[in-house]
Structure formats: C-alpha cells, structure tokens
Design an enzyme around this catalytic site. Structure first.
Site, PDB file in Angstrom:
ATOM      1  N   PRO A   4      21.302  82.279  41.384  1.00 25.77           N
ATOM      2  CA  PRO A   4      21.130  82.864  40.050  1.00 25.77           C
ATOM      3  C   PRO A   4      20.844  81.790  39.011  1.00 25.77           C
ATOM      4  CG  PRO A   4      23.036  83.805  41.151  1.00 25.77           C
ATOM      5  CD  PRO A   4      22.586  82.655  41.994  1.00 25.77           C
ATOM      6  N   GLU A   5      19.825  82.018  38.201  1.00 26.28           N
ATOM      7  CA  GLU A   5      19.460  81.068  37.153  1.00 26.28           C
ATOM      8  C   GLU A   5      19.978  81.579  35.810  1.00 26.28           C
ATOM      9  OE1 GLU A   5      18.312  78.224  37.774  1.00 26.28           O
ATOM     10  OE2 GLU A   5      17.430  78.378  39.778  1.00 26.28           O
TER      11      GLU A   5
END
Length: 271
Positions: free
Chosen positions: A2-3
């Site tokens: 996840p960014e």
C-alpha cells in the site's frame, strides 16, 4: 505494498468509526510482525479514548489520551472495522475492541506490518524523525525539490522516491508524475532546473490527489477498509503500459529497470 493514497484512503475510512470511541481491550494473537507488537499496547491503551487518526507518510497514527498507536500496513496489511463478535480469520493478528462493540482488526498475511505504542511525540519516533515533507502539505514545492537536488547525480526517479526528499512517492506514482511533467526518469536530479521542478512538484501533488479520490491503485493485494479495491489503475498513463502508445500520441511506452524497480516512460516526450 500500500502506498500513500491507499494509506490515506484507509485513514479516511477508519477515522469516523473510531473518533471519540473508548477502547475496551486489545487482543494480540500474533505479536511477531516485522517488529514485535509493543507490549504496552495491550497494557496502556484499554480505557483510553481515541481522539482522531492522522497519517504521516505511510504510517497511521491513532491519537489516544496518553500517546499514539503507530501502525504500518507493510506489504499486505489490511485494517477493517468489524462487529466485535466477527469470527477470526487466518492472519487476523490484532484487534482493538471498542466500547461500541465494534473492532479495528489488523490482518497481515506476510507479517511485514508493525504496531508500536508511542508515549512521546510521534515526530521524535525513530521511524518518523528523518522523513521529508508530505507531498500534499505546504512545505513541499518545486523550490524544495530544486534546492535539495543540487549536486545530486542520482536519477530523478530515485531522488523523488527517497523518503528524505518527500514521503509517499512510490514506484507507480513516481512513474506517473514524471510522465505528467515530461521528465525522463534517468535524468540526473541535479541537472533539472527550478521551472521543471515546479512542474514535477505539481504533477506529484495532482497524481497523488487523483489516486486518493479514486481510492488508490490495486495491483496486488491492496483492499480498502470497506473491502473495495482502488480504481486509479484504470487511469494510469505510463505505469505497466510497456509497448502501448503514449497517451500524448508519441511512440510506445518503454520499460527499464532503475534502482531495481520497473520504470515506465515515454522516450519521446520525456526529456
């Protein structure tokens, strides 16, 4: 992994459910994540009210009365809000049970996530102390990038992915921002002028803001707090488009490896 947009989407989904809620208990089923889950979490947090949820880079900070829960989703971590009596699934490692009979449940198949209890200012925590500015904050702009890049020979893509330069610009978003700003990802950071850095800073802001609105980019295991996937991947201009025409009508998008990461760009319009 996840960014920033995925983490911000998670924060926005979780925060309304936990704000102002008192913690009844903390259940730690698997303490061995990337780092051991802080023992103080289960000892100190029960009885405290969660005031709000902040984000710093890719970390979520649950603000309680005497400290913060600092959570990182790692490679495959997920947070969900579920009824307290929801059966436990595989890889459900930590529950924060609230007095309203709902639970913040952390699931992490690869166990690369982390949970710490911070009883001091978060900005002094070792994992947060040396981070650069937030890309959507006032401290980040083209002047910051220009000043910090002087004398740097590293490729500009590597430069903007360095969390000491700016936080949260992961591989996908670096490719997209550089394409939007028409900057070649291999160009040395120190050989880019102030005007082009203003364009790049604006592109980084816009790409990340658009991704947040779309709910993030799903390429592997990211799933939002409501169980939905992100949809920004439907709007990617360069990333993963090797061999396809550039949206500007140039030649095909090219793939190269820069800093051990797949990099996608247009060799015609990105200079």
């Amino acid at each position: 992994m996840p960014e920033l947009p995925e983490v911000e989407t998670t924060r926005a989904g979780i925060e309304p459910h936990v704000r102002g809620q008192r913690v009844r208990t903390v259940i730690v089923r698997q303490p061995q994540l990337r780092w051991p889950v802080s023992e103080a979490l289960a000892e100190v947090l029960p009885g405290q009210t969660i005031r709000t949820v902040h984000r710093r880079a890719k970390y979520l900070l649950f603000e309680a009365e005497t400290g913060h829960i600092c959570l990182h989703l790692g490679m495959s971590g997920r947070l969900r809000i579920v009824p307290a009596d929801t059966p436990v699934a595989t890889h459900d490692h930590v529950d924060i049970v609230l007095d309203n009979d709902w639970t913040v449940r952390f699931n992490d198949a690869r166990r690369f996530g982390s949970l710490f209890w911070l009883d001091g200012p978060p900005e002094r925590f070792a994992l947060l102390a040396h981070l650069g500015p937030e890309p959507l904050g006032e401290a980040f702009d083209g002047d910051w990038l220009y000043t910090r890049s002087r004398g740097r020979r590293a490729p500009v893509k590597t430069f903007i992915m360095d969390s000491a330069t700016v936080v949260g610009v992961g591989n996908i978003y670096a490719c997209e921002a550089l394409h939007a700003a028409r900057i070649h990802p291999r160009r040395p950071a120190g050989r880019i002028g102030r005007t082009r850095y203003h364009a790049l800073a604006s592109a980084i802001r816009q790409v990340l803001a658009d991704a947040i609105v779309a709910g993030g980019t799903t390429l592997r295991d990211y799933i939002g707090v409501d169980g939905d996937t992100g949809y920004f991947q439907l709007h990617l201009a360069a990333y993963g488009k090797s061999g396809q025409p550039c949206p500007r009508g140039c030649g095909p998008i090219r793939r190269e490896v820069i800093g051990q990461r797949s990099t996608f760009f247009c060799p015609v319009c990105q200079k």
